[in-house]
Design a protein around this motif. Structure first.
Motif, PDB file in Angstrom:
ATOM      1  N   GLU A   1      -0.065  -4.296  -0.947  1.00  0.00           N
ATOM      2  CA  GLU A   1       1.248  -4.930  -1.090  1.00  0.00           C
ATOM      3  C   GLU A   1       1.190  -5.802  -2.343  1.00  0.00           C
ATOM      4  OE1 GLU A   1       5.109  -5.575  -0.242  1.00  0.00           O
ATOM      5  OE2 GLU A   1       3.855  -4.444   1.143  1.00  0.00           O
TER       6      GLU A   1
ATOM      7  N   SER B   1       6.096  -4.416  -3.513  1.00  0.00           N
ATOM      8  CA  SER B   1       6.063  -3.010  -3.108  1.00  0.00           C
ATOM      9  C   SER B   1       4.621  -2.579  -2.857  1.00  0.00           C
ATOM     10  CB  SER B   1       6.700  -2.123  -4.185  1.00  0.00           C
ATOM     11  OG  SER B   1       5.927  -2.175  -5.357  1.00  0.00           O
ATOM     12  N   LYS B   2       4.468  -1.443  -2.210  1.00  0.00           N
ATOM     13  CA  LYS B   2       3.134  -0.895  -1.939  1.00  0.00           C
ATOM     14  C   LYS B   2       2.697  -0.048  -3.128  1.00  0.00           C
ATOM     15  CE  LYS B   2       2.239  -1.491   2.689  1.00  0.00           C
ATOM     16  NZ  LYS B   2       0.978  -1.924   3.218  1.00  0.00           N
TER      17      LYS B   2
END
Length: 186
Positions: free
Chosen positions: A44, A48-49
């Motif tokens: 993360e 966002s991932k």
């Protein structure tokens, strides 16, 4: 399908399935450390991932140790969390802006479960190759039905598609046997 471009396209798609399979089995942990072990880790970062390799550098300083150098000091906690949540059975040790990840010995039960996972990856690759074969065969049947190619040409090209499929599946089987030996090696 009657021109060479279509058979090249089928070959390209089948090669893609084999490359995906190679990538999958490379990420399976064997007895020695490999930077590929952390490929499935998502972190993360910045809302966002993202894959681990976009926020850190992975090294193999020792045969049973991985090193992760995080580029941004504020991301160390997120990288640590991402590795723990990836269910790889790894416990990072935070050391400033770096993480050290000792790789525990694989027991017999874990080795067998890794072999099962590799079989799953192999079956997924075989299915992908069979789907490419199905698409090629459907194209041939349609071309024959429309009168674009003769029945003899359709039969000849179907045999070529089947031969290509058999070669690709035997390549997957060979890679699987090699990986099994590597995993079960103590």
């Amino acid at each position: 399908m009657s021109d060479a471009a279509d058979s090249k396209e089928l070959k390209r798609r089948m090669d893609g399935a084999i490359n995906a399979f190679k990538s999958d089995i490379a990420s399976l942990r064997t007895g020695r450390a490999s930077a590929n072990v952390l490929d499935p880790v998502m972190v993360e970062a910045y809302g966002s991932k993202v894959p681990l390799n976009q926020v850190a550098n992975v090294t193999v300083p020792e045969p049973r140790m991985l090193g992760v150098s995080v580029w941004d000091k504020q991301m160390v906690g997120a990288v640590d969390r991402g590795i723990r949540e990836a269910n790889l059975g790894l416990n990072p040790i935070v050391d400033g802006q770096n993480l050290r990840i000792p790789l525990p010995e694989l027991n017999e039960e874990r080795r067998k479960s890794l072999v099962k996972v590799s079989h799953t990856y192999a079956e997924n690759a075989r299915v992908a190759i069979r789907n490419v074969r199905r698409d090629g065969m459907d194209t041939l049947k349609k071309a024959e039905k429309d009168g674009d190619i003769s029945q003899d040409d359709s039969r000849r090209e179907s045999d070529q598609v089947q031969k290509m499929t058999d070669e690709m599946i035997s390549e997957i089987d060979r890679l699987l046997v090699d990986k099994e030996k590597e995993i079960m090696q103590v």
